[in-house]
Scaffold this active site. Sequence first.
Site, short mmCIF file in Angstrom:
data_model
loop_
_atom_site.label_atom_id
_atom_site.label_comp_id
_atom_site.label_asym_id
_atom_site.label_seq_id
_atom_site.Cartn_x
_atom_site.Cartn_y
_atom_site.Cartn_z
N ASP A 1 -56.39 -54.89 84.05
CA ASP A 1 -56.30 -54.23 85.36
C ASP A 1 -54.95 -53.52 85.37
O ASP A 1 -53.92 -54.15 85.63
CB ASP A 1 -56.39 -55.27 86.48
CG ASP A 1 -56.36 -54.63 87.85
OD1 ASP A 1 -56.92 -53.52 87.99
OD2 ASP A 1 -55.77 -55.22 88.78
N ASP B 1 -54.43 -59.33 90.61
CA ASP B 1 -54.55 -58.49 89.41
C ASP B 1 -55.09 -59.29 88.23
O ASP B 1 -55.82 -58.77 87.38
CB ASP B 1 -53.18 -57.90 89.03
CG ASP B 1 -52.46 -57.35 90.24
OD1 ASP B 1 -52.46 -56.13 90.41
OD2 ASP B 1 -51.93 -58.16 91.02
N GLU C 1 -59.89 -50.83 83.60
CA GLU C 1 -60.39 -50.22 84.82
C GLU C 1 -60.25 -48.71 84.74
O GLU C 1 -59.21 -48.18 84.37
CB GLU C 1 -59.61 -50.75 86.04
CG GLU C 1 -60.22 -50.26 87.35
CD GLU C 1 -59.46 -50.76 88.56
OE1 GLU C 1 -59.45 -51.98 88.78
OE2 GLU C 1 -58.90 -49.92 89.27
#
EC number: 3.1.21.10
Lengths: 180, 180
Positions: A7, A141, A68
């Site tokens: 992430d 996260d 991501e």
Amino acid sequence: MRVLGVDPGLTRCGVGVVEGVAGRPLTMRGVGVVRTPADAELGHRLVAIEQGIEQWLDEHRPEVVAVERVFSQHNVSTVMGTAQASAVAMLCASRRGIPVALHTPSEVKAAVTGSGRADKAQVGAMVTRLLRLAAPPKPADAADALALAICHIWRAPAQNRLQQAVQQQAALHASKGRTP
Amino acid sequence: MRVLGVDPGLTRCGVGVVEGVAGRPLTMRGVGVVRTPADAELGHRLVAIEQGIEQWLDEHRPEVVAVERVFSQHNVSTVMGTAQASAVAMLCASRRGIPVALHTPSEVKAAVTGSGRADKAQVGAMVTRLLRLAAPPKPADAADALALAICHIWRAPAQNRLQQAVQQQAALHASKGRTP
């Protein structure tokens, strides 16, 4: 399949390793956050992220890195840093020949909660349940990185079937081309 | 001072090396473009940009790398790729301990043409004149990279004076703190 989910972020870059196959219970192999100081120079922060990601790749030897997918329309203030951190993660993986897969935030949320509009708490709760953890990983996260890895393991079979179909189609056209 | 200017981009990453000091004629040491195929995977494109930048650093050993500062509000369609390519350039420089300087497009245009709203042709014409070239460097990304390097050489004295003033101020406070 062992997947490192990333992430991306400059201040906190979530990382999580999940092992398993679709349809079977999954196992968490590791979770954490690569942090860089907000007052450091941008170039030095990117070097620190590179060193952090390299350590995770060395230790866990993932077969795939799931990152991501960053969109420019969201969170304009932080999007540039997110794009730059994601570039470092992709660079580290590709340099080693590890395939990189990109998944959008809504794909990840939909994969683990059933809804592409789920909130952070819902994603954290489902990650905790799916990986049979004692408590939701902190910070968010880190949980998001695990959700990315889970999403990739579950989506990969469908993506592979699609790729195989495209390749078969291409092979068919190629063989037709050779025998006109 | 020898500066490598980088106009970041995934498809075309402009690079140009300029040597000189403010107030003296400048010399171009090299100019070019690092290209990556638009149909390649993003991770592989970032690896190719890294290899290209590394070659330029190896060959020209710049003392500073000047990179265009990317803003999220401009060119939304290409800004993510620009941010990712700039991250790779900054990473390569910082990893070697080479200082990275960021300049905005309008700072660069103002430095070489006198106007922050100058067009590509005007920037190309001034780069050609300032470096005493036979013709404007092509493509525009290459000319922009040279303009970045020129901008840095001309702005550096003012920036250095500012940094020195800040450091003197900090040293003053520190010495006051030691002898209360």
